[in-house]
Design an enzyme around this catalytic site. Structure first.
Site, PDB file in Angstrom:
ATOM      1  CE1 TYR A   1       7.523  35.430  45.743  1.00  0.00           C
ATOM      2  CE2 TYR A   1       9.209  33.794  45.279  1.00  0.00           C
ATOM      3  CZ  TYR A   1       7.881  34.117  45.464  1.00  0.00           C
ATOM      4  OH  TYR A   1       6.916  33.139  45.369  1.00  0.00           O
ATOM      5  CG  ASP A   2      14.829  34.171  46.174  1.00  0.00           C
ATOM      6  OD1 ASP A   2      13.761  34.412  45.579  1.00  0.00           O
ATOM      7  OD2 ASP A   2      15.821  33.676  45.608  1.00  0.00           O
TER       8      ASP A   2
ATOM      9  N   GLY B   1      12.585  37.637  51.569  1.00  0.00           N
ATOM     10  CA  GLY B   1      11.309  37.971  52.219  1.00  0.00           C
ATOM     11  C   GLY B   1      10.585  36.699  52.648  1.00  0.00           C
TER      12      GLY B   1
ATOM     13  CB  VAL C   1       8.517  29.630  31.928  1.00  0.00           C
ATOM     14  CG1 VAL C   1       8.188  28.440  32.831  1.00  0.00           C
ATOM     15  CG2 VAL C   1       9.061  29.162  30.595  1.00  0.00           C
TER      16      VAL C   1
ATOM     17  CG  PHE D   1       7.085  28.752  26.817  1.00  0.00           C
ATOM     18  CD1 PHE D   1       7.844  29.904  26.620  1.00  0.00           C
ATOM     19  CD2 PHE D   1       7.747  27.583  27.216  1.00  0.00           C
ATOM     20  CE1 PHE D   1       9.226  29.889  26.827  1.00  0.00           C
ATOM     21  CE2 PHE D   1       9.120  27.568  27.414  1.00  0.00           C
ATOM     22  CZ  PHE D   1       9.863  28.714  27.229  1.00  0.00           C
TER      23      PHE D   1
ATOM     24  NE  ARG E   1      22.236  26.082  34.332  1.00  0.00           N
ATOM     25  CZ  ARG E   1      21.877  26.267  33.061  1.00  0.00           C
ATOM     26  NH1 ARG E   1      21.460  27.446  32.650  1.00  0.00           N
ATOM     27  NH2 ARG E   1      21.942  25.276  32.201  1.00  0.00           N
ATOM     28  CD  GLN E   2      20.462  20.743  39.326  1.00  0.00           C
ATOM     29  OE1 GLN E   2      20.350  19.913  38.432  1.00  0.00           O
ATOM     30  NE2 GLN E   2      21.311  20.608  40.330  1.00  0.00           N
TER      31      GLN E   2
HETATM   32  P1  NAD Z   1      -0.456  35.910  42.185  1.00  0.00           P
HETATM   33  O1  NAD Z   1       0.402  37.072  41.904  1.00  0.00           O
HETATM   34  O2  NAD Z   1      -1.499  35.524  41.188  1.00  0.00           O
HETATM   35  O3  NAD Z   1      -1.206  36.075  43.579  1.00  0.00           O
HETATM   36  C1  NAD Z   1      -0.747  36.875  44.633  1.00  0.00           C
HETATM   37  C2  NAD Z   1      -1.925  37.672  45.173  1.00  0.00           C
HETATM   38  O4  NAD Z   1      -1.496  38.454  46.303  1.00  0.00           O
HETATM   39  C3  NAD Z   1      -2.489  38.647  44.146  1.00  0.00           C
HETATM   40  O5  NAD Z   1      -3.899  38.541  44.119  1.00  0.00           O
HETATM   41  C4  NAD Z   1      -2.027  40.005  44.666  1.00  0.00           C
HETATM   42  O6  NAD Z   1      -2.872  41.062  44.263  1.00  0.00           O
HETATM   43  C5  NAD Z   1      -2.012  39.769  46.155  1.00  0.00           C
HETATM   44  N1  NAD Z   1      -1.134  40.682  46.907  1.00  0.00           N
HETATM   45  C6  NAD Z   1       0.145  41.032  46.621  1.00  0.00           C
HETATM   46  N2  NAD Z   1       0.607  41.878  47.551  1.00  0.00           N
HETATM   47  C7  NAD Z   1      -0.393  42.059  48.456  1.00  0.00           C
HETATM   48  C8  NAD Z   1      -0.522  42.827  49.641  1.00  0.00           C
HETATM   49  N3  NAD Z   1       0.482  43.588  50.096  1.00  0.00           N
HETATM   50  N4  NAD Z   1      -1.701  42.787  50.315  1.00  0.00           N
HETATM   51  C9  NAD Z   1      -2.736  42.041  49.858  1.00  0.00           C
HETATM   52  N5  NAD Z   1      -2.667  41.282  48.744  1.00  0.00           N
HETATM   53  C10 NAD Z   1      -1.503  41.301  48.053  1.00  0.00           C
HETATM   54  O7  NAD Z   1       0.524  34.679  42.454  1.00  0.00           O
HETATM   55  P2  NAD Z   1       0.219  33.154  42.817  1.00  0.00           P
HETATM   56  O8  NAD Z   1       0.973  32.328  41.864  1.00  0.00           O
HETATM   57  O9  NAD Z   1      -1.217  32.922  42.999  1.00  0.00           O
HETATM   58  O10 NAD Z   1       0.955  33.033  44.213  1.00  0.00           O
HETATM   59  C11 NAD Z   1       0.247  32.979  45.450  1.00  0.00           C
HETATM   60  C12 NAD Z   1       1.218  32.687  46.593  1.00  0.00           C
HETATM   61  O11 NAD Z   1       1.844  31.427  46.376  1.00  0.00           O
HETATM   62  C13 NAD Z   1       2.328  33.727  46.722  1.00  0.00           C
HETATM   63  O12 NAD Z   1       2.576  33.946  48.101  1.00  0.00           O
HETATM   64  C14 NAD Z   1       3.507  33.048  46.083  1.00  0.00           C
HETATM   65  O13 NAD Z   1       4.727  33.498  46.626  1.00  0.00           O
HETATM   66  C15 NAD Z   1       3.250  31.587  46.411  1.00  0.00           C
HETATM   67  N6  NAD Z   1       3.908  30.708  45.447  1.00  0.00           N
HETATM   68  C16 NAD Z   1       3.404  30.523  44.189  1.00  0.00           C
HETATM   69  C17 NAD Z   1       4.070  29.694  43.294  1.00  0.00           C
HETATM   70  C18 NAD Z   1       3.563  29.437  41.900  1.00  0.00           C
HETATM   71  O14 NAD Z   1       4.241  28.786  41.127  1.00  0.00           O
HETATM   72  N7  NAD Z   1       2.386  29.873  41.514  1.00  0.00           N
HETATM   73  C19 NAD Z   1       5.256  29.067  43.676  1.00  0.00           C
HETATM   74  C20 NAD Z   1       5.755  29.289  44.945  1.00  0.00           C
HETATM   75  C21 NAD Z   1       5.060  30.094  45.836  1.00  0.00           C
HETATM   76  N1  UDP Z   2      11.818  31.481  31.285  1.00  0.00           N
HETATM   77  C1  UDP Z   2      11.999  31.399  29.916  1.00  0.00           C
HETATM   78  N2  UDP Z   2      11.194  32.140  29.099  1.00  0.00           N
HETATM   79  C2  UDP Z   2      10.204  32.934  29.581  1.00  0.00           C
HETATM   80  C3  UDP Z   2       9.988  32.999  30.990  1.00  0.00           C
HETATM   81  C4  UDP Z   2      10.827  32.260  31.802  1.00  0.00           C
HETATM   82  O1  UDP Z   2      12.880  30.687  29.441  1.00  0.00           O
HETATM   83  O2  UDP Z   2       9.495  33.568  28.774  1.00  0.00           O
HETATM   84  C5  UDP Z   2      12.662  30.650  32.171  1.00  0.00           C
HETATM   85  C6  UDP Z   2      13.287  31.401  33.341  1.00  0.00           C
HETATM   86  O3  UDP Z   2      14.536  31.955  32.954  1.00  0.00           O
HETATM   87  C7  UDP Z   2      13.437  30.287  34.362  1.00  0.00           C
HETATM   88  C8  UDP Z   2      12.262  29.357  34.080  1.00  0.00           C
HETATM   89  O4  UDP Z   2      11.816  29.686  32.767  1.00  0.00           O
HETATM   90  O5  UDP Z   2      14.633  29.583  34.164  1.00  0.00           O
HETATM   91  C9  UDP Z   2      11.113  29.522  35.056  1.00  0.00           C
HETATM   92  O6  UDP Z   2      10.819  30.899  35.144  1.00  0.00           O
HETATM   93  P1  UDP Z   2       9.555  31.449  35.910  1.00  0.00           P
HETATM   94  O7  UDP Z   2       9.629  32.938  35.868  1.00  0.00           O
HETATM   95  O8  UDP Z   2       8.332  30.795  35.395  1.00  0.00           O
HETATM   96  O9  UDP Z   2       9.698  30.922  37.411  1.00  0.00           O
HETATM   97  P2  UDP Z   2      10.923  30.851  38.453  1.00  0.00           P
HETATM   98  O10 UDP Z   2      12.190  31.316  37.816  1.00  0.00           O
HETATM   99  O11 UDP Z   2      10.499  31.731  39.565  1.00  0.00           O
HETATM  100  O12 UDP Z   2      10.983  29.416  38.795  1.00  0.00           O
END
Ligand code: NAD
Ligand code: UDP
Ligand code: UDP
Length: 312
Positions: A144-145, A147, A186, A190, A274-275
């Site tokens: 993910y990171d 990519g 998370v 929760f 961590r943060q």
């Molecule tokens: P989500 O999983 O709900 O949405 C992702 C969508 O992309 C889904 O509808 C999934 O079916 C579709 N998808 C995945 N692979 C695909 C492919 N190969 N072709 C077509 N569609 C595909 O997640 P989200 O939280 O809505 O995230 C949306 C975007 O925002 C993502 O790119 C994610 O990396 C980015 N993002 C979200 C957060 C967050 O906290 N929600 C934080 C940082 C970045």
């Molecule tokens: N986390 C947790 N309990 C859960 C799910 C996540 O304590 O049931 C923690 C996880 O280890 C991370 C933080 O919550 O430190 C945020 O996790 P999340 O998967 O929501 O997002 P990301 O790590 O991608 O920021």
């Protein structure tokens, strides 16, 4: 009005973005392979004449005529993006190449949903855009990171090489209605655990921090970013700078939901940052944007959504 492509439009953030675009009168083409998104998330838009839904995987070429592209396709929750990590990297990298190729041919303006994960487990706090990050290239989160980092590289190379109008937004943890019940992140974990009377799962000691942005604030920032002048590419951080430990989040959820759940500690995942907290000075200056929804208020909306979803 604009013809707008939203990839990942049936997902959590994408479906809210489609709502906002339709409300503005845009023509919206929502493209999704339904890996984590669902038709239900956009079912209410199906009858709108300006809305179209196409099942398609962005790792394959797509030939359509649009003038704006929001590239959100990519699973975002660690449990989902680690389920098929090769597909995750393909989605970010091949998906970006195809959408950039599409933008090049149509001369569309294109926005990339990047992530705070590009900063990895940061040693600079809060994180400004100028920080290059600390990412493990070979761990379980790397698909993910890295990519997403490579997608940013491609966006900037298409910008320099082909003069594309690009917009890169680094999204920090965002939550709200339409997160999947089994999303695994998370906030949804929760809330669903508290509503079911199950113990809340704290990974590690629970003192790691995150900053949580409500979905409406995030969508507002994406729209503002798309409307900035051609010279502003970003990357720009978008998130809510309020910083909470997972223990604090758990306590707040328990207070708002009520019930008898307790906390249960589980091992910390590998490479868990961590943060994390965004420096949003650039978004404030360039987008005139700051988040408006306080965590407790956004959680109340999200809890109400999950109450309905679990009862259905
Ligand atoms: P989500 O999983 O709900 O949405 C992702 C969508 O992309 C889904 O509808 C999934 O079916 C579709 N998808 C995945 N692979 C695909 C492919 N190969 N072709 C077509 N569609 C595909 O997640 P989200 O939280 O809505 O995230 C949306 C975007 O925002 C993502 O790119 C994610 O990396 C980015 N993002 C979200 C957060 C967050 O906290 N929600 C934080 C940082 C970045
Ligand atoms: N986390 C947790 N309990 C859960 C799910 C996540 O304590 O049931 C923690 C996880 O280890 C991370 C933080 O919550 O430190 C945020 O996790 P999340 O998967 O929501 O997002 P990301 O790590 O991608 O920021
Ligand atoms: N592409 C696409 N839709 C288009 C134009 C291109 O999906 O409308 C894909 C195309 O298949 C190619 C990628 O985008 O693999 C990159 O296109 P670009 O023109 O940059 O590269 P090239 O075709 O020269 O390799």
């Amino acid at each position: 009005m604009h013809k707008v492509l939203v990839t990942g439009g049936a997902g959590f953030l994408g479906s809210h973005l489609c709502d906002a675009l339709i409300a503005r009168g845009a023509d919206v083409l929502c493209v999704d392979n339904f890996f984590t998104g669902t038709k239900d998330n956009v079912a209410h838009l199906r009858e709108r004449p300006r809305f179209e839904l196409l099942r398609h995987d962005v790792t394959f070429p797509l030939y359509v005529e649009v003038d704006r592209i929001f590239n959100l396709a990519c699973p975002a929750s660690p449990i989902h993006y680690q389920r098929d990590p090769v597909q995750t990297t393909k989605t970010s990298v091949h998906g970006a190449i195809n959408m950039l190729g599409l933008a090049k041919r149509t001369r569309a303006r294109i926005l990339q949903a990047s992530t705070s994960e590009v900063y990895g487990d940061p040693e600079v706090h809060p994180q400004p855009e100028a920080y290059w990050g600390r990412v493990n290239p070979i761990g379980p989160r790397s698909c993910y990171d890295e990519g997403k980092r490579c997608a940013e590289t491609l966006f900037f190379d298409y910008h320099r090489q082909h003069r594309l109008e690009i917009k890169v937004v680094r999204i920090f943890n965002t939550y709200g209605p339409r997160m999947h019940v089994d999303d695994g992140r998370v906030v949804s974990n929760f809330i669903v655990q508290a509503l079911r009377g199950a113990d809340l799962t704290i990974y590690g000691d629970g003192r790691q921090t995150r900053s949580f942005c409500y979905v409406d604030d995030l969508v507002d920032a994406l729209l503002r970013m798309m409307d900035t002048g051609p010279d502003f590419t970003g990357p720009v951080n978008v998130g809510n700078p309020g910083e909470f430990s997972m223990l604090e989040l758990a306590e707040l959820v328990l207070k708002l939901v009520g019930g008898k759940s307790r906390l249960k500690h589980l091992p910390a995942p590998e490479d868990d940052p961590r943060q994390r907290k965004p420096d949003i000075a650039l978004a404030q200056a360039k987008l005139g944007w700051a988040p408006k929804v306080a965590l407790a208020d956004g959680l109340k909306e999200t809890i109400a959504y999950f109450r309905r979803a679990l009862a259905a």
